[in-house]
Design a protein around this motif. Structure first.
Motif, PDB file in Angstrom:
ATOM      1  N   HIS A 129      -5.531 -36.535  69.702  1.00 17.77           N
ATOM      2  CA  HIS A 129      -5.156 -36.354  68.299  1.00 17.77           C
ATOM      3  C   HIS A 129      -4.393 -37.533  67.701  1.00 17.77           C
ATOM      4  O   HIS A 129      -3.612 -37.344  66.768  1.00 17.77           O
ATOM      5  CB  HIS A 129      -4.364 -35.055  68.101  1.00 17.77           C
ATOM      6  CG  HIS A 129      -5.002 -33.869  68.740  1.00 17.77           C
ATOM      7  ND1 HIS A 129      -6.233 -33.376  68.320  1.00 17.77           N
ATOM      8  CD2 HIS A 129      -4.618 -33.089  69.773  1.00 17.77           C
ATOM      9  CE1 HIS A 129      -6.560 -32.343  69.074  1.00 17.77           C
ATOM     10  NE2 HIS A 129      -5.600 -32.148  69.962  1.00 17.77           N
ATOM     11  N   ALA A 130      -4.634 -38.718  68.214  1.00 18.67           N
ATOM     12  CA  ALA A 130      -3.967 -39.911  67.672  1.00 18.67           C
ATOM     13  C   ALA A 130      -4.253 -40.062  66.182  1.00 18.67           C
ATOM     14  O   ALA A 130      -3.389 -40.503  65.420  1.00 18.67           O
ATOM     15  CB  ALA A 130      -4.410 -41.155  68.434  1.00 18.67           C
ATOM     16  N   ASP A 131      -5.432 -39.681  65.762  1.00 19.55           N
ATOM     17  CA  ASP A 131      -5.815 -39.831  64.352  1.00 19.55           C
ATOM     18  C   ASP A 131      -5.011 -38.931  63.420  1.00 19.55           C
ATOM     19  O   ASP A 131      -4.939 -39.182  62.219  1.00 19.55           O
ATOM     20  CB  ASP A 131      -7.310 -39.578  64.176  1.00 19.55           C
ATOM     21  CG  ASP A 131      -7.735 -38.185  64.607  1.00 19.55           C
ATOM     22  OD1 ASP A 131      -7.159 -37.647  65.582  1.00 19.55           O
ATOM     23  OD2 ASP A 131      -8.649 -37.629  63.974  1.00 19.55           O
ATOM     24  N   ARG A 132      -4.375 -37.906  63.946  1.00 21.80           N
ATOM     25  CA  ARG A 132      -3.610 -36.958  63.123  1.00 21.80           C
ATOM     26  C   ARG A 132      -2.135 -37.322  62.985  1.00 21.80           C
ATOM     27  O   ARG A 132      -1.415 -36.691  62.208  1.00 21.80           O
ATOM     28  CB  ARG A 132      -3.685 -35.557  63.734  1.00 21.80           C
ATOM     29  CG  ARG A 132      -5.073 -34.998  63.782  1.00 21.80           C
ATOM     30  CD  ARG A 132      -5.013 -33.611  64.354  1.00 21.80           C
ATOM     31  NE  ARG A 132      -6.342 -33.117  64.671  1.00 21.80           N
ATOM     32  CZ  ARG A 132      -6.569 -31.973  65.276  1.00 21.80           C
ATOM     33  NH1 ARG A 132      -5.567 -31.186  65.633  1.00 21.80           N
ATOM     34  NH2 ARG A 132      -7.804 -31.593  65.530  1.00 21.80           N
ATOM     35  N   GLN A 133      -1.684 -38.280  63.753  1.00 27.01           N
ATOM     36  CA  GLN A 133      -0.256 -38.569  63.827  1.00 27.01           C
ATOM     37  C   GLN A 133       0.253 -39.357  62.618  1.00 27.01           C
ATOM     38  O   GLN A 133      -0.282 -40.413  62.296  1.00 27.01           O
ATOM     39  CB  GLN A 133       0.069 -39.349  65.102  1.00 27.01           C
ATOM     40  CG  GLN A 133      -0.326 -38.650  66.371  1.00 27.01           C
ATOM     41  CD  GLN A 133       0.364 -37.307  66.523  1.00 27.01           C
ATOM     42  OE1 GLN A 133       1.485 -37.090  66.078  1.00 27.01           O
ATOM     43  NE2 GLN A 133      -0.337 -36.371  67.166  1.00 27.01           N
ATOM     44  N   PRO A 134       1.301 -38.890  61.966  1.00 26.45           N
ATOM     45  CA  PRO A 134       1.879 -39.655  60.862  1.00 26.45           C
ATOM     46  C   PRO A 134       2.550 -40.939  61.355  1.00 26.45           C
ATOM     47  O   PRO A 134       2.561 -41.944  60.658  1.00 26.45           O
ATOM     48  CB  PRO A 134       2.898 -38.703  60.243  1.00 26.45           C
ATOM     49  CG  PRO A 134       3.037 -37.563  61.159  1.00 26.45           C
ATOM     50  CD  PRO A 134       1.921 -37.585  62.146  1.00 26.45           C
ATOM     51  N   VAL A 135       3.091 -40.904  62.568  1.00 26.60           N
ATOM     52  CA  VAL A 135       3.660 -42.086  63.212  1.00 26.60           C
ATOM     53  C   VAL A 135       2.955 -42.214  64.553  1.00 26.60           C
ATOM     54  O   VAL A 135       2.986 -41.296  65.367  1.00 26.60           O
ATOM     55  CB  VAL A 135       5.185 -41.966  63.415  1.00 26.60           C
ATOM     56  CG1 VAL A 135       5.729 -43.182  64.156  1.00 26.60           C
ATOM     57  CG2 VAL A 135       5.890 -41.782  62.078  1.00 26.60           C
ATOM     58  N   LEU A 136       2.318 -43.352  64.740  1.00 26.35           N
ATOM     59  CA  LEU A 136       1.532 -43.568  65.959  1.00 26.35           C
ATOM     60  C   LEU A 136       2.113 -44.742  66.731  1.00 26.35           C
ATOM     61  O   LEU A 136       2.302 -45.836  66.182  1.00 26.35           O
ATOM     62  CB  LEU A 136       0.075 -43.852  65.592  1.00 26.35           C
ATOM     63  CG  LEU A 136      -0.918 -43.928  66.737  1.00 26.35           C
ATOM     64  CD1 LEU A 136      -1.007 -42.588  67.476  1.00 26.35           C
ATOM     65  CD2 LEU A 136      -2.293 -44.332  66.213  1.00 26.35           C
ATOM     66  N   LEU A 137       2.399 -44.527  68.015  1.00 31.86           N
ATOM     67  CA  LEU A 137       2.924 -45.561  68.902  1.00 31.86           C
ATOM     68  C   LEU A 137       1.769 -46.162  69.685  1.00 31.86           C
ATOM     69  O   LEU A 137       0.962 -45.447  70.263  1.00 31.86           O
ATOM     70  CB  LEU A 137       3.947 -44.962  69.866  1.00 31.86           C
ATOM     71  CG  LEU A 137       5.142 -44.254  69.233  1.00 31.86           C
ATOM     72  CD1 LEU A 137       5.954 -43.517  70.282  1.00 31.86           C
ATOM     73  CD2 LEU A 137       5.998 -45.234  68.480  1.00 31.86           C
ATOM     74  N   SER A 138       1.719 -47.503  69.705  1.00 34.55           N
ATOM     75  CA  SER A 138       0.578 -48.164  70.324  1.00 34.55           C
ATOM     76  C   SER A 138       0.980 -49.507  70.921  1.00 34.55           C
ATOM     77  O   SER A 138       1.994 -50.090  70.542  1.00 34.55           O
ATOM     78  CB  SER A 138      -0.506 -48.380  69.258  1.00 34.55           C
ATOM     79  OG  SER A 138      -1.635 -49.025  69.807  1.00 34.55           O
ATOM     80  N   GLY A 139       0.136 -49.997  71.798  1.00 35.28           N
ATOM     81  CA  GLY A 139       0.322 -51.327  72.364  1.00 35.28           C
ATOM     82  C   GLY A 139      -0.405 -52.389  71.570  1.00 35.28           C
ATOM     83  O   GLY A 139      -0.251 -53.580  71.828  1.00 35.28           O
ATOM     84  N   ASP A 140      -1.205 -51.975  70.585  1.00 34.95           N
ATOM     85  CA  ASP A 140      -1.935 -52.947  69.767  1.00 34.95           C
ATOM     86  C   ASP A 140      -2.022 -52.472  68.318  1.00 34.95           C
ATOM     87  O   ASP A 140      -1.550 -51.395  67.983  1.00 34.95           O
ATOM     88  CB  ASP A 140      -3.321 -53.225  70.342  1.00 34.95           C
ATOM     89  CG  ASP A 140      -4.204 -51.996  70.383  1.00 34.95           C
ATOM     90  OD1 ASP A 140      -4.297 -51.286  69.360  1.00 34.95           O
ATOM     91  OD2 ASP A 140      -4.815 -51.736  71.432  1.00 34.95           O
ATOM     92  N   CYS A 141      -2.637 -53.276  67.495  1.00 35.91           N
ATOM     93  CA  CYS A 141      -2.671 -53.024  66.043  1.00 35.91           C
ATOM     94  C   CYS A 141      -3.843 -52.172  65.577  1.00 35.91           C
ATOM     95  O   CYS A 141      -4.254 -52.270  64.423  1.00 35.91           O
ATOM     96  CB  CYS A 141      -2.664 -54.355  65.290  1.00 35.91           C
ATOM     97  SG  CYS A 141      -1.115 -55.238  65.415  1.00 35.91           S
TER      98      CYS A 141
END
Length: 139
Positions: free
Chosen positions: A60-72
């Motif tokens: 559900h990464a697409d649903r997150q208002p704040v998404l933590l990631s290792g890339d852009c």
């Protein structure tokens, strides 16, 4: 954007403001331990404000208002990017707004990034520091 405050303390404040403005945000850090600390800070720092967030490699990464990631890669469609590790990435230019966080040790690199945009008329640069709980514009 900078300051003597650690990014783990400052980022939840920015995330809260983004939430209030109905914006989605992508937070990028290459170091997995920094991502872990940011994840924890988003849950714990502002307990009165539920700052829903998730990781790019989780369901559900697409649903997150704040998404933590290792890339852009903004699976959540974010137009606001927070480079939490102080490292500029060329992909950042694809976002509407970019926040570059850095500590005292990252000032020289941040200055280089600032100068990259000296002649760019399509870029508005602003520098803020957190002082006494308020954002103060420095440049």
């Amino acid at each position: 954007m900078s300051g003597a405050q650690p990014v783990e303390r400052v980022l939840p404040l920015i995330a809260r403001a983004a939430k209030a403005g109905d914006q989605r945000m992508l937070v990028v850090a290459a170091d997995p331990s920094l991502v872990d600390r940011l994840d924890k800070a988003l849950w714990e720092q502002c307990p009165e404000d539920f700052l829903a967030h998730g990781r790019a490699d989780a369901p559900h990464a697409d649903r997150q208002p704040v998404l933590l990631s290792g890339d852009c890669s903004a699976a959540n469609g974010a137009r606001l990017l927070a480079l939490a590790d102080g490292q500029w990435r060329e992909e950042a230019e694809g976002f509407d707004r970019v926040l570059l966080f850095f500590d005292e040790g990252g000032k020289a690199e941040a200055r280089k990034t600032w100068r990259l945009f000296d002649q760019r008329e399509d870029v508005t640069r602003e520098f803020y520091e957190l002082e006494d709980g308020k954002w103060v514009k420095k440049a």
